[in-house]
Scaffold this motif. Structure first.
Motif, mmCIF file in Angstrom:
data_model
loop_
_atom_site.group_PDB
_atom_site.id
_atom_site.type_symbol
_atom_site.label_atom_id
_atom_site.label_comp_id
_atom_site.label_asym_id
_atom_site.label_seq_id
_atom_site.Cartn_x
_atom_site.Cartn_y
_atom_site.Cartn_z
ATOM 1 N N VAL A 165 -0.943 -2.740 15.910
ATOM 2 C CA VAL A 165 -0.820 -2.441 14.168
ATOM 3 C C VAL A 165 0.472 -2.919 13.445
ATOM 4 C CG1 VAL A 165 -1.166 0.216 12.388
ATOM 5 C CG2 VAL A 165 -2.580 -0.712 14.411
ATOM 6 N N SER B 82 1.737 -5.984 11.550
ATOM 7 C CA SER B 82 2.027 -5.528 9.944
ATOM 8 C C SER B 82 3.708 -6.389 9.743
ATOM 9 C CB SER B 82 2.130 -4.194 9.420
ATOM 10 O OG SER B 82 1.142 -3.738 10.082
ATOM 11 N N PHE C 156 3.577 -9.863 9.070
ATOM 12 C CA PHE C 156 3.023 -10.490 7.715
ATOM 13 C C PHE C 156 4.394 -10.504 6.963
ATOM 14 C CE2 PHE C 156 -1.892 -10.490 8.559
ATOM 15 C CZ PHE C 156 -1.401 -11.168 8.012
ATOM 16 N N VAL D 83 6.657 -13.087 4.113
ATOM 17 C CA VAL D 83 6.594 -12.614 2.817
ATOM 18 C C VAL D 83 8.585 -12.788 3.187
ATOM 19 C CG1 VAL D 83 7.047 -11.720 0.823
ATOM 20 C CG2 VAL D 83 4.620 -11.370 2.746
ATOM 21 N N MET E 289 9.058 -16.811 2.257
ATOM 22 C CA MET E 289 9.325 -16.710 1.387
ATOM 23 C C MET E 289 10.405 -16.284 0.053
ATOM 24 S SD MET E 289 4.591 -16.343 1.379
ATOM 25 C CE MET E 289 4.614 -16.510 -0.119
ATOM 26 N N GLU E 290 9.853 -15.600 -0.233
ATOM 27 C CA GLU E 290 10.699 -14.740 -1.033
ATOM 28 C C GLU E 290 12.253 -15.264 -1.519
ATOM 29 O OE1 GLU E 290 9.825 -12.930 -3.787
ATOM 30 O OE2 GLU E 290 7.875 -12.851 -2.752
ATOM 31 N N LEU F 19 4.635 3.250 9.642
ATOM 32 C CA LEU F 19 3.882 2.651 9.943
ATOM 33 C C LEU F 19 3.349 3.967 10.930
ATOM 34 C CD1 LEU F 19 3.442 -0.440 9.858
ATOM 35 C CD2 LEU F 19 1.504 0.622 9.567
ATOM 36 N N GLU G 20 9.542 -7.903 -3.871
ATOM 37 C CA GLU G 20 9.034 -7.385 -2.700
ATOM 38 C C GLU G 20 9.423 -6.018 -1.888
ATOM 39 O OE1 GLU G 20 10.308 -9.572 1.027
ATOM 40 O OE2 GLU G 20 8.925 -8.232 2.066
ATOM 41 N N LEU H 91 6.853 -2.804 -1.698
ATOM 42 C CA LEU H 91 6.044 -2.954 -0.570
ATOM 43 C C LEU H 91 6.209 -1.068 -0.399
ATOM 44 C CD1 LEU H 91 4.492 -4.209 1.783
ATOM 45 C CD2 LEU H 91 7.131 -4.849 3.179
ATOM 46 N N LYS I 203 1.887 -7.329 -7.843
ATOM 47 C CA LYS I 203 1.794 -7.123 -6.566
ATOM 48 C C LYS I 203 1.452 -5.366 -6.430
ATOM 49 C CE LYS I 203 3.674 -9.943 -3.392
ATOM 50 N NZ LYS I 203 5.131 -9.775 -2.356
ATOM 51 N N VAL J 43 -1.587 -1.419 6.188
ATOM 52 C CA VAL J 43 -1.162 -2.361 7.115
ATOM 53 C C VAL J 43 -2.782 -3.065 6.158
ATOM 54 C CG1 VAL J 43 -2.720 -3.899 8.974
ATOM 55 C CG2 VAL J 43 -2.009 -1.901 9.586
ATOM 56 N N VAL K 225 0.799 -4.698 3.623
ATOM 57 C CA VAL K 225 1.465 -5.568 3.681
ATOM 58 C C VAL K 225 0.628 -7.235 4.007
ATOM 59 C CG1 VAL K 225 2.507 -6.165 5.834
ATOM 60 C CG2 VAL K 225 2.326 -4.077 5.436
ATOM 61 N N ILE K 226 -0.848 -6.806 4.518
ATOM 62 C CA ILE K 226 -1.881 -7.725 4.248
ATOM 63 C C ILE K 226 -1.912 -8.565 3.150
ATOM 64 C CG2 ILE K 226 -3.574 -9.946 4.983
ATOM 65 C CD1 ILE K 226 -3.990 -7.326 7.355
ATOM 66 N N ASP L 154 -0.340 -7.757 0.255
ATOM 67 C CA ASP L 154 1.002 -8.350 -0.104
ATOM 68 C C ASP L 154 2.045 -10.074 0.026
ATOM 69 O OD1 ASP L 154 4.683 -8.374 -0.825
ATOM 70 O OD2 ASP L 154 5.152 -7.961 1.332
ATOM 71 N N TRP L 155 1.499 -10.326 1.655
ATOM 72 C CA TRP L 155 1.747 -11.577 2.032
ATOM 73 C C TRP L 155 0.531 -12.464 1.034
ATOM 74 C CZ3 TRP L 155 -2.475 -15.048 4.367
ATOM 75 C CH2 TRP L 155 -1.496 -15.814 4.734
ATOM 76 N N SER M 216 1.853 -13.416 -2.620
ATOM 77 C CA SER M 216 3.008 -13.605 -2.429
ATOM 78 C C SER M 216 2.566 -14.936 -2.717
ATOM 79 C CB SER M 216 4.478 -13.122 -1.032
ATOM 80 O OG SER M 216 5.247 -12.716 -1.157
ATOM 81 N N VAL M 217 1.781 -15.405 -1.467
ATOM 82 C CA VAL M 217 1.412 -16.563 -1.373
ATOM 83 C C VAL M 217 0.439 -17.296 -2.912
ATOM 84 C CG1 VAL M 217 -0.722 -18.153 -0.419
ATOM 85 C CG2 VAL M 217 0.819 -16.866 0.413
ATOM 86 N N ASP N 227 3.466 -18.177 -5.681
ATOM 87 C CA ASP N 227 4.224 -18.646 -5.038
ATOM 88 C C ASP N 227 3.135 -20.659 -5.892
ATOM 89 O OD1 ASP N 227 6.673 -20.002 -4.445
ATOM 90 O OD2 ASP N 227 4.395 -21.271 -2.425
#
Lengths: 257, 258, 247
Positions: free
Chosen positions: A54, A58, A61, A65, A68-69, A104, B90, B94, B196, B235, B238-239, B241-242, B245-246, B249
Motif C-alpha cells: 500500500v 501510494s 503516485f 505528481v 509534474m508539479e 498511511l 499539490e 493531498l 483536486k 490510496v 493519491v491515485i 491526485d496523479w 494532475s495529468v 496538465d
C-alpha cells in the motif's frame, strides 16, 4: 454555567492525567525487560511487511505528481526544467516520503491497533490480563511501540528509494532526463543528511502511532459505536500530531543544513 | 497475494454497483434539502478545526523547506509565490484530504457500520423506507459539499501559515512575500487546486459510505470497516491526485494551444 | 396464511437453510427454536425480503413473495412487522419520532394529529407512557426493546416477527416481554412468529413449535407433542427448561 465549565475542566484534566500516566508507563516499561522479541517481530511484520504494498504504491503516485508539479513551477520561474530533479527530490526526501508513509501507516496500523485493543477492552480481555497479573500497557504497548518505530523507519527508507526511482523514471519519460543527469542535478540540492533526518522523523512518528491507538483503544466504550469512535479518534489525533511534529522537526532540522 | 488482488477487484466492483444505486436514487427519488444541509452542518462543525490546523501547518512546513534552497539562489523574493503555488496545487490538497479521510471518512464509516450491525438499516427497510435515499444520499452529498468547503478553507489557512513562516523564519516582509504570489499562482493553478479538492471530496464520500454501508460482524466488523475505509481512501486519493494532475496538465496544454 | 415451501438459502458455499417447509395459521403463536447459528434469523429475514431464498417459495395469503422487487415488497413489509434482535432504534431520533418513522413512510397521507394518536396508542400497548421525548440512549435496554416493538406495531401489521425477543434480558423483563407477545396476539388478533432459543418461553405461550437443527426441521407440533418428543436436541432443550422451572 461556572459549574458546567468546572466539570468540563475536571474532565479534560482527567484525560490529560490519563494520557500522561500512559506516557510515563510506556517510557518506563519500554526500557525494562522482558522485551518479548518474538511478539515484537510479529508486529514488525504487520507494520512494515504487510503495509509495504500500500505504502509503495501510494508514494510512487505521489512521486509522479511531484515531478509534474515541480516542472510546472520551474517553467514559470526559471523558464526551464534544470531545477526539477533538485526540487522534486527535496520535497520527496524531506516531506512527502516520510509524511505520506506515516499517515498511511497511521490509518492502517494505528486504526488497526485501536480497533483491536478496543475490542479487547469491551470483551473484558484487558480485565482478564490484569487478573493474570499482567500489566496491560506493558503487554500491549511495548512490542507495538518498538515494531512501529522500527517498521516506520524501514518503510521510510524504502519508500524514499522507490519515490526517487519513480521520479527518475517519470522525468526520463516526460522531461527527457537521463538517469545520470537526474542524479547529478539532484545531488546539488539534497544529501545523505536529508535521508537521515527523514528516518529520525519516521522514528518519532512511529512512536506516536501506537501510543495514541492504545490510549483510545483502552478507553473504548461498549458496543459497535464505541469501537468506531475509538478508532476514529485514534486516527485523527495521530494524524494531527504527526503534522504538527513534522513542522517542529523540519524547523529544528533546518538549522543543521 | 492473488486473494488480496481478488478482494480489491471485488471491492471496486461492489463500490461501482453501490454508486450506481446511489445515482439512480439521486435521479428518481431525491432526498430532502433539509437532510443534506443537516449533514453539511454536522460534518463542517466536526472537522473545521482539524482541517484549519492541518492546513496552517502544511503551509508553514512548505515555506520552511523551500526557503533555505531558494536563499542559495538569492531568489527569496520568489519564496512566497513558489511555496504558495506548491501548496495549493499539490501538497495542500493531498495532505489535508488525508486528514479528512481520517476525520470525516472514518467517522462516517463507523456511524454507518454501527447502523448496519445494530440492524438499524434493516429496520429502515422494514418500515417502508429506502435506506440509500434516507441515509446514504444525504450523507454523500453532505460530505462532498462540506469536504470541498473544508479543503478550500484548509488551503487558505495554508497560505496564512506560509506567510507567517516567511515573516518569522525567513525574515522577509509581508509585502515581499505576497509580491510574487499573483505572478506564479495563476487563476489556472487555483482552479486546478480546487478541482483536486472536488475530486478528493467525491472519492472520500464514496468510499466511506460504501464501506460503512456494507460492514458486517458486530463491533469487530465496525472496527475493520473503519480501518479499511481510511486505507482505501488514502490510496484512492493519491491515485486521484496523479489522475487530476495529468488531467489539468492536458487541459492547460489545450487552453494554451500547443 | 404463511407457507414456506422447500426454502433453501446459502451464503457462498455455506448452506444455512436446507429445504424448510412449514405453514402458519392466522392468529397462532409459532415458536421456531434452535441453538445459535442454525439459521433462525435468516428464516425470518427471508420472509420480509431482507434476504432472498436461493431456491424455494414463500407464500403469504396466496401470493408468492420471494420474487418481488424491493418496491413491490413494501406492502408485504407493512403487513409483516419485524422486531429485531437489537432494539435497532434510530439513535438520532426521539422515541416519538422512532415510533412515527414507519407511519410517515407507509401512510403518507396521515395528518400529524392522526400520527400522534397512533404513536400514543402503540406506546400504550407496550405499557410505556411519558417517554416520547427521550432519546433511545436515555432509556433502559428493556424499554428500548419495547419501543422497538411499538415502532413495529404502529403501522398495524397482521403478522409480528420476533427475532430473539428475550436474548440478553433479565428473567423479569423476559417474562414481561413474553406476556406482551401473548397479550398482543389476543388483543390485536395478530399472527406471531417468534425465533428463540428459550424453550421456557415457548412452553409458556406457544401454540405450535418448530425445532430447527443444522438447516433442517427436526420436530414440529404443539407443546404437548413436543414434550413427548424423542429427538435428542429437543430432550436437551426440555431438560434445561424443566430444571429451570423446578428451581
Amino acid at each position: 454555567m461556572v459549574e458546567a465549565l468546572g466539570r468540563k475542566l475536571i474532565l479534560v484534566g482527567q484525560e490529560v492525567h490519563d494520557f500522561a500516566s500512559l506516557l510515563v508507563s510506556a517510557f518506563w516499561s519500554s526500557l525494562t525487560p522482558p522485551f518479548r522479541l518474538r511478539e515484537t517481530l510479529q508486529q514488525l511484520s504487520f507494520v512494515a511487511w504487510e503495509s509495504a504494498p500500500v505504502v509503495l504504491l501510494s508514494v510512487s503516485f505521489a512521486a509522479a505528481v511531484t515531478i509534474m508539479e515541480a516542472s510546472f513551477h520551474m517553467k514559470i520561474v526559471v523558464q526551464n526544467d534544470s531545477l526539477v530533479p533538485g526540487f522534486a527530490a527535496l520535497l520527496i526526501l524531506r516531506e512527502l516520503g516520510v509524511v505520506v508513509t506515516a499517515l498511511l501507516v497511521t490509518s492502517r496500523v494505528g486504526a488497526g491497533y485501536a480497533a483491536e485493543v478496543g475490542s479487547m477492552q469491551i470483551t473484558e480481555q484487558v480485565e482478564a490480563l490484569k487478573m493474570l497479573g499482567i500489566h496491560p500497557i506493558r503487554y500491549l504497548l511495548v512490542p507495538r511501540l518498538y515494531a512501529s518505530i522500527l517498521g516506520l523507519m524501514i518503510l521510510t527508507v524504502v519508500a524514499n528509494m522507490v519515490c526517487i526511482y519513480v521520479a527518475m523514471l517519470v522525468s526520463q519519460w516526460s522531461l527527457g532526463y537521463s538517469s545520470g543527469s537526474f542524479l547529478m542535478a539532484m545531488r546539488a540540492f539534497v544529501g545523505l543528511q536529508d535521508l537521515l533526518f527523514s528516518v529520525i522523523k519516521a522514528g518519532v512518528f512511529g512512536a506516536v502511532i501506537p501510543i495514541y491507538s492504545i490510549f483510545f483503544g483502552l478507553r473504548c466504550r461498549a458496543g459497535a459505536e464505541g469501537v468506531g469512535l475509538a478508532t476514529t479518534s485514534a486516527v485523527v489525533a495521530t494524524s494531527v500530531t504527526i503534522i504538527i511534529l513534522d513542522f517542529i522537526l523540519s524547523y529544528i532540522f533546518s538549522f543543521f543544513y | 497475494m492473488l486473494r488480496g488482488l481478488r478482494g480489491i477487484v471485488e471491492d471496486i466492483g461492489g463500490g461501482v454497483v453501490f454508486m450506481g444505486q446511489v445515482l439512480s436514487v439521486a435521479l428518481f427519488k431525491p432526498c430532502s434539502f433539509r437532510s443534506i444541509s443537516e449533514q453539511i452542518v454536522k460534518v463542517t462543525e466536526q472537522s473545521w478545526l482539524t482541517t484549519a490546523v492541518a492546513g496552517f501547518f502544511v503551509g508553514a512546513i512548505m515555506t520552511v523547506q523551500f526557503s533555505l534552497q531558494i536563499q542559495q539562489f538569492g531568489a527569496l523574493g520568489y519564496l512566497g509565490g513558489l511555496a504558495t503555488s506548491g501548496t495549493i496545487r499539490e501538497v495542500g490538497p493531498l495532505l489535508i484530504a488525508f486528514m479528512l479521510s481520517g476525520k470525516v471518512g472514518a467517522f462516517t464509516s463507523a456511524e454507518l457500520g454501527t447502523m448496519r450491525v445494530t440492524e438499524q438499516i434493516d429496520a429502515i427497510r422494514c418500515l417502508g423506507a429506502n435506506p440509500i435515499q434516507e441515509i446514504i444520499l444525504p450523507r454523500w452529498l453532505g460530505i462532498v459539499c462540506s469536504s470541498f468547503f473544508l479543503l478550500a478553507v484548509g488551503l487558505m489557512m495554508s497560505i496564512g501559515g506560509g506567510l507567517l513562516m516567511g515573516m518569522f523564519f525567513s525574515g522577509i516582509s509581508m509585502q515581499e512575500y505576497v509580491r510574487h504570489i499573483p505572478t506564479i499562482v495563476t487563476s489556472f493553478s487555483i482552479l486546478s487546486g480546487l478541482f483536486k479538492c472536488l475530486v478528493f471530496a467525491m472519492v472520500l464520500a464514496s468510499i466511506c459510505t460504501y464501506k460503512g454501508y456494507t460492514a458486517t460482524g458486530g463491533a469487530r466488523g465496525v472496527g475493520r470497516a473503519v480501518v479499511n475505509t481510511a486505507v482505501a481512501t488514502m490510496v484512492a486519493i493519491v491515485i486521484a491526485d496523479w489522475v487530476t494532475s495529468v488531467f489539468s496538465d492536458v487541459a492547460l496544454r489545450i487552453v494554451l494551444g500547443d | 396464511m404463511i407457507r414456506f415451501d422447500k426454502v433453501k438459502k446459502s451464503f457462498g458455499p455455506k448452506e444455512v437453510l436446507k429445504g424448510i417447509s412449514f405453514s402458519v395459521k392466522k392468529g397462532e403463536i409459532l415458536f421456531i427454536l434452535g441453538t445459535s447459528g442454525t439459521g433462525k434469523s435468516v428464516l425470518l429475514k427471508n420472509l420480509v425480503g431482507l434476504l432472498r431464498p436461493t431456491s424455494g417459495e414463500i407464500w403469504i395469503d396466496g401470493q408468492e413473495v420471494s420474487h418481488l422487487t424491493e418496491e413491490e415488497y413494501l406492502p408485504v413489509r407493512r403487513r409483516c412487522g419485524m422486531v429485531f434482535q437489537h432494539p435497532a432504534l434510530f439513535d438520532s431520533l426521539s422515541v416519538y419520532e422512532n415510533v412515527a418513522f414507519g407511519l410517515r413512510r407507509h401512510f403518507s397521507d396521515l395528518k400529524e394529529s392522526q400520527i400522534r394518536e397512533k404513536v400514543m396508542e402503540s406506546l400504550n400497548l407496550v405499557h410505556l407512557n411519558g417517554i416520547e421525548s427521550k432519546r433511545p440512549q436515555e432509556i433502559s435496554y428493556g424499554m428500548q426493546k419495547r419501543v422497538s416493538l411499538a415502532r413495529t406495531l404502529a403501522v398495524g401489521p397482521e403478522v409480528l416477527l420476533f427475532d430473539e425477543p428475550t436474548t440478553g434480558l433479565d428473567p423479569i423483563t423476559t417474562n414481561a416481554i413474553n406476556q406482551l407477545i401473548q397479550e398482543l396476539s389476543h388483543k390485536l388478533q395478530t399472527t406471531s412468529i417468534v425465533v428463540s432459543h428459550d424453550m421456557h418461553c415457548a412452553l409458556d405461550i406457544a401454540d405450535r413449535v418448530i425445532v430447527l437443527d443444522q438447516g433442517h426441521i427436526v420436530e414440529e407440533g404443539d407443546v404437548e407433542h413436543l414434550k413427548q418428543s424423542s429427538h435428542p436436541l429437543v430432550r436437551d432443550f426440555l431438560q434445561e427448561a424443566l430444571s429451570a422451572e423446578r428451581a
